[in-house]
Write a protein that holds these residues in place. Structure first.
Motif, PDB file in Angstrom:
ATOM      1  N   MET A 125     -27.671   5.457 -28.395  1.00 14.62           N
ATOM      2  CA  MET A 125     -28.141   4.083 -28.476  1.00 14.62           C
ATOM      3  C   MET A 125     -29.056   3.808 -27.286  1.00 14.62           C
ATOM      4  O   MET A 125     -28.746   4.171 -26.168  1.00 14.62           O
ATOM      5  CB  MET A 125     -26.937   3.146 -28.480  1.00 14.62           C
ATOM      6  N   SER A 126     -30.158   3.163 -27.548  1.00 11.41           N
ATOM      7  CA  SER A 126     -31.103   2.894 -26.477  1.00 11.41           C
ATOM      8  C   SER A 126     -30.750   1.590 -25.768  1.00 11.41           C
ATOM      9  O   SER A 126     -30.087   0.720 -26.312  1.00 11.41           O
ATOM     10  CB  SER A 126     -32.524   2.825 -27.043  1.00 11.41           C
ATOM     11  N   ALA A 127     -31.209   1.488 -24.542  1.00 15.04           N
ATOM     12  CA  ALA A 127     -30.970   0.286 -23.741  1.00 15.04           C
ATOM     13  C   ALA A 127     -31.819  -0.863 -24.292  1.00 15.04           C
ATOM     14  O   ALA A 127     -32.928  -0.654 -24.772  1.00 15.04           O
ATOM     15  CB  ALA A 127     -31.322   0.552 -22.286  1.00 15.04           C
ATOM     16  N   ARG A 128     -31.267  -2.058 -24.185  1.00 11.23           N
ATOM     17  CA  ARG A 128     -31.983  -3.258 -24.646  1.00 11.23           C
ATOM     18  C   ARG A 128     -33.143  -3.535 -23.692  1.00 11.23           C
ATOM     19  O   ARG A 128     -32.980  -3.552 -22.483  1.00 11.23           O
ATOM     20  CB  ARG A 128     -31.023  -4.432 -24.672  1.00 11.23           C
ATOM     21  N   LEU A 129     -34.310  -3.769 -24.268  1.00 14.77           N
ATOM     22  CA  LEU A 129     -35.503  -4.049 -23.492  1.00 14.77           C
ATOM     23  C   LEU A 129     -35.607  -5.555 -23.309  1.00 14.77           C
ATOM     24  O   LEU A 129     -35.716  -6.310 -24.271  1.00 14.77           O
ATOM     25  CB  LEU A 129     -36.742  -3.516 -24.225  1.00 14.77           C
ATOM     26  N   GLU A 130     -35.537  -6.017 -22.089  1.00 18.56           N
ATOM     27  CA  GLU A 130     -35.639  -7.451 -21.785  1.00 18.56           C
ATOM     28  C   GLU A 130     -37.109  -7.845 -21.700  1.00 18.56           C
ATOM     29  O   GLU A 130     -37.927  -7.100 -21.169  1.00 18.56           O
ATOM     30  CB  GLU A 130     -34.948  -7.759 -20.448  1.00 18.56           C
ATOM     31  N   PRO A 131     -37.434  -9.034 -22.227  1.00 20.87           N
ATOM     32  CA  PRO A 131     -38.822  -9.486 -22.137  1.00 20.87           C
ATOM     33  C   PRO A 131     -39.246  -9.649 -20.678  1.00 20.87           C
ATOM     34  O   PRO A 131     -38.451 -10.051 -19.829  1.00 20.87           O
ATOM     35  CB  PRO A 131     -38.817 -10.842 -22.827  1.00 20.87           C
ATOM     36  N   ALA A 132     -40.473  -9.328 -20.422  1.00 20.69           N
ATOM     37  CA  ALA A 132     -41.047  -9.504 -19.081  1.00 20.69           C
ATOM     38  C   ALA A 132     -42.487  -9.948 -19.256  1.00 20.69           C
ATOM     39  O   ALA A 132     -43.316  -9.204 -19.775  1.00 20.69           O
ATOM     40  CB  ALA A 132     -40.972  -8.197 -18.298  1.00 20.69           C
ATOM     41  N   PHE A 133     -42.761 -11.171 -18.841  1.00 23.88           N
ATOM     42  CA  PHE A 133     -44.100 -11.716 -18.992  1.00 23.88           C
ATOM     43  C   PHE A 133     -44.749 -11.903 -17.629  1.00 23.88           C
ATOM     44  O   PHE A 133     -44.103 -12.307 -16.677  1.00 23.88           O
ATOM     45  CB  PHE A 133     -44.053 -13.071 -19.713  1.00 23.88           C
ATOM     46  N   THR A 134     -46.044 -11.600 -17.581  1.00 19.64           N
ATOM     47  CA  THR A 134     -46.857 -11.826 -16.394  1.00 19.64           C
ATOM     48  C   THR A 134     -48.012 -12.728 -16.806  1.00 19.64           C
ATOM     49  O   THR A 134     -48.587 -12.555 -17.883  1.00 19.64           O
ATOM     50  CB  THR A 134     -47.411 -10.489 -15.853  1.00 19.64           C
ATOM     51  N   ARG A 135     -48.326 -13.665 -15.942  1.00 21.02           N
ATOM     52  CA  ARG A 135     -49.459 -14.553 -16.244  1.00 21.02           C
ATOM     53  C   ARG A 135     -50.733 -13.835 -15.811  1.00 21.02           C
ATOM     54  O   ARG A 135     -50.893 -13.493 -14.643  1.00 21.02           O
ATOM     55  CB  ARG A 135     -49.297 -15.881 -15.513  1.00 21.02           C
ATOM     56  N   ARG A 136     -51.614 -13.588 -16.777  1.00 19.90           N
ATOM     57  CA  ARG A 136     -52.890 -12.943 -16.500  1.00 19.90           C
ATOM     58  C   ARG A 136     -53.884 -13.292 -17.597  1.00 19.90           C
ATOM     59  O   ARG A 136     -53.504 -13.828 -18.632  1.00 19.90           O
ATOM     60  CB  ARG A 136     -52.714 -11.437 -16.372  1.00 19.90           C
ATOM     61  N   GLN A 137     -55.125 -12.969 -17.355  1.00 15.01           N
ATOM     62  CA  GLN A 137     -56.177 -13.255 -18.330  1.00 15.01           C
ATOM     63  C   GLN A 137     -56.361 -12.044 -19.228  1.00 15.01           C
ATOM     64  O   GLN A 137     -56.831 -10.989 -18.780  1.00 15.01           O
ATOM     65  CB  GLN A 137     -57.482 -13.590 -17.618  1.00 15.01           C
ATOM     66  N   PRO A 138     -55.983 -12.178 -20.511  1.00 11.51           N
ATOM     67  CA  PRO A 138     -56.168 -11.042 -21.426  1.00 11.51           C
ATOM     68  C   PRO A 138     -57.649 -10.722 -21.612  1.00 11.51           C
ATOM     69  O   PRO A 138     -58.503 -11.618 -21.510  1.00 11.51           O
ATOM     70  CB  PRO A 138     -55.570 -11.540 -22.745  1.00 11.51           C
ATOM     71  N   GLU A 139     -57.931  -9.487 -21.901  1.00 15.48           N
ATOM     72  CA  GLU A 139     -59.311  -9.060 -22.130  1.00 15.48           C
ATOM     73  C   GLU A 139     -59.922  -9.879 -23.274  1.00 15.48           C
ATOM     74  O   GLU A 139     -59.295 -10.064 -24.319  1.00 15.48           O
ATOM     75  CB  GLU A 139     -59.344  -7.572 -22.483  1.00 15.48           C
ATOM     76  N   GLY A 140     -61.105 -10.395 -23.037  1.00 12.34           N
ATOM     77  CA  GLY A 140     -61.798 -11.172 -24.052  1.00 12.34           C
ATOM     78  C   GLY A 140     -61.353 -12.627 -24.145  1.00 12.34           C
ATOM     79  O   GLY A 140     -61.812 -13.353 -25.016  1.00 12.34           O
ATOM     80  N   ASP A 141     -60.466 -13.047 -23.264  1.00 15.54           N
ATOM     81  CA  ASP A 141     -59.962 -14.428 -23.278  1.00 15.54           C
ATOM     82  C   ASP A 141     -60.532 -15.166 -22.070  1.00 15.54           C
ATOM     83  O   ASP A 141     -60.793 -14.563 -21.028  1.00 15.54           O
ATOM     84  CB  ASP A 141     -58.430 -14.433 -23.221  1.00 15.54           C
ATOM     85  N   ALA A 142     -60.698 -16.459 -22.188  1.00 13.26           N
ATOM     86  CA  ALA A 142     -61.240 -17.257 -21.095  1.00 13.26           C
ATOM     87  C   ALA A 142     -60.158 -17.922 -20.253  1.00 13.26           C
ATOM     88  O   ALA A 142     -60.464 -18.574 -19.263  1.00 13.26           O
ATOM     89  CB  ALA A 142     -62.176 -18.321 -21.661  1.00 13.26           C
ATOM     90  N   HIS A 143     -58.884 -17.787 -20.671  1.00  9.08           N
ATOM     91  CA  HIS A 143     -57.785 -18.468 -19.987  1.00  9.08           C
ATOM     92  C   HIS A 143     -56.704 -17.494 -19.558  1.00  9.08           C
ATOM     93  O   HIS A 143     -56.498 -16.458 -20.178  1.00  9.08           O
ATOM     94  CB  HIS A 143     -57.152 -19.518 -20.908  1.00  9.08           C
ATOM     95  N   SER A 144     -55.995 -17.866 -18.511  1.00 10.70           N
ATOM     96  CA  SER A 144     -54.833 -17.113 -18.074  1.00 10.70           C
ATOM     97  C   SER A 144     -53.677 -17.429 -19.032  1.00 10.70           C
ATOM     98  O   SER A 144     -53.471 -18.587 -19.402  1.00 10.70           O
ATOM     99  CB  SER A 144     -54.478 -17.531 -16.645  1.00 10.70           C
ATOM    100  N   ARG A 145     -52.939 -16.404 -19.448  1.00 17.82           N
ATOM    101  CA  ARG A 145     -51.845 -16.557 -20.422  1.00 17.82           C
ATOM    102  C   ARG A 145     -50.630 -15.750 -19.970  1.00 17.82           C
ATOM    103  O   ARG A 145     -50.747 -14.860 -19.133  1.00 17.82           O
ATOM    104  CB  ARG A 145     -52.255 -16.033 -21.796  1.00 17.82           C
ATOM    105  N   HIS A 146     -49.465 -16.050 -20.564  1.00 23.70           N
ATOM    106  CA  HIS A 146     -48.282 -15.212 -20.363  1.00 23.70           C
ATOM    107  C   HIS A 146     -48.385 -14.032 -21.326  1.00 23.70           C
ATOM    108  O   HIS A 146     -48.416 -14.217 -22.546  1.00 23.70           O
ATOM    109  CB  HIS A 146     -46.996 -16.006 -20.623  1.00 23.70           C
ATOM    110  N   VAL A 147     -48.445 -12.809 -20.756  1.00 26.08           N
ATOM    111  CA  VAL A 147     -48.608 -11.589 -21.545  1.00 26.08           C
ATOM    112  C   VAL A 147     -47.408 -10.688 -21.292  1.00 26.08           C
ATOM    113  O   VAL A 147     -47.004 -10.473 -20.147  1.00 26.08           O
ATOM    114  CB  VAL A 147     -49.919 -10.851 -21.156  1.00 26.08           C
ATOM    115  N   CYS A 148     -46.835 -10.153 -22.384  1.00 28.76           N
ATOM    116  CA  CYS A 148     -45.683  -9.259 -22.261  1.00 28.76           C
ATOM    117  C   CYS A 148     -46.116  -7.959 -21.590  1.00 28.76           C
ATOM    118  O   CYS A 148     -47.080  -7.314 -22.004  1.00 28.76           O
ATOM    119  CB  CYS A 148     -45.087  -8.975 -23.635  1.00 28.76           C
ATOM    120  N   ASP A 149     -45.369  -7.582 -20.556  1.00 30.58           N
ATOM    121  CA  ASP A 149     -45.666  -6.358 -19.814  1.00 30.58           C
ATOM    122  C   ASP A 149     -45.368  -5.102 -20.632  1.00 30.58           C
ATOM    123  O   ASP A 149     -45.909  -4.040 -20.350  1.00 30.58           O
ATOM    124  CB  ASP A 149     -44.845  -6.317 -18.519  1.00 30.58           C
TER     125      ASP A 149
END
Length: 180
Positions: A1-25
């Motif tokens: 059984m694999s370990a549960r992956l906990e969400p981890a978000f970092t605020r950064r500007q995704p490629e092609g976006d004009a705004h900073s967003r919460h993006v899953c690491d």
């Protein structure tokens, strides 16, 4: 059984976006946060306007028009009808769009319709202490819950008096900071 992956978000500007967003690491999912849509109506019956005294916060005990948040998979018209049923036990005949107001501090866009009571019947719903019909000169102006309700009522009066046509937007120099 694999370990549960906990969400981890970092605020950064995704490629092609004009705004900073919460993006899953882990997977790159972008958590877009968008404004809330509020839909309501100025409801008329025999020359009077339907108002509801709020039974919930914010602004419990103050008067408002039937209004609430758009839920997933609803149309704005569905929301206007649902909120009138929930807050005032009223069935509506919707007219045109009265106004589109913005409340940036709360990230809200408000769509306000003109409407009439379909049957003339209404009563205080679960979220209202009471509901009533008011002539324009009977409206408890000092007890109105929100600036946008003031605007909607005044814009409705302007249409009724033939002074203007909607849809309206925030009045010039208006402040949505009061009572919010």
């Amino acid at each position: 059984m694999s370990a549960r992956l906990e969400p981890a978000f970092t605020r950064r500007q995704p490629e092609g976006d004009a705004h900073s967003r919460h993006v899953c690491d882990h997977c790159g999912f972008i958590n877009y946060q968008n404004p809330k849509i509020v839909v309501g109506s100025v409801v008329r019956h025999e020359g009077k306007i339907l108002l509801c005294r709020r039974a919930i916060e914010p602004r419990r005990g103050f008067w408002t028009i039937p209004a609430g948040y758009l839920e997933m998979h609803e149309t704005p018209e569905d929301v206007a009808r649902r909120e009138a049923r929930e807050e005032a036990g009223a069935e509506l005949v919707l007219g045109g769009l009265l106004a589109v107001y913005t409340v940036p501090r709360l990230s809200q866009v408000q769509l306000i319709y003109r409407a009439t009571l379909a049957t003339g019947q209404y009563h205080a719903g679960e979220e209202s202490l009471e509901a009533g019909l008011f002539g324009f000169d009977e409206i408890p102006w000092g007890e109105i819950a929100f600036p946008t309700v003031h605007w909607a009522l005044r814009h409705e009066a302007m249409i009724e008096l033939g002074e203007a046509q909607g849809p309206f937007v925030n009045p010039p120099g208006s402040s949505t900071e009061d009572h919010l």
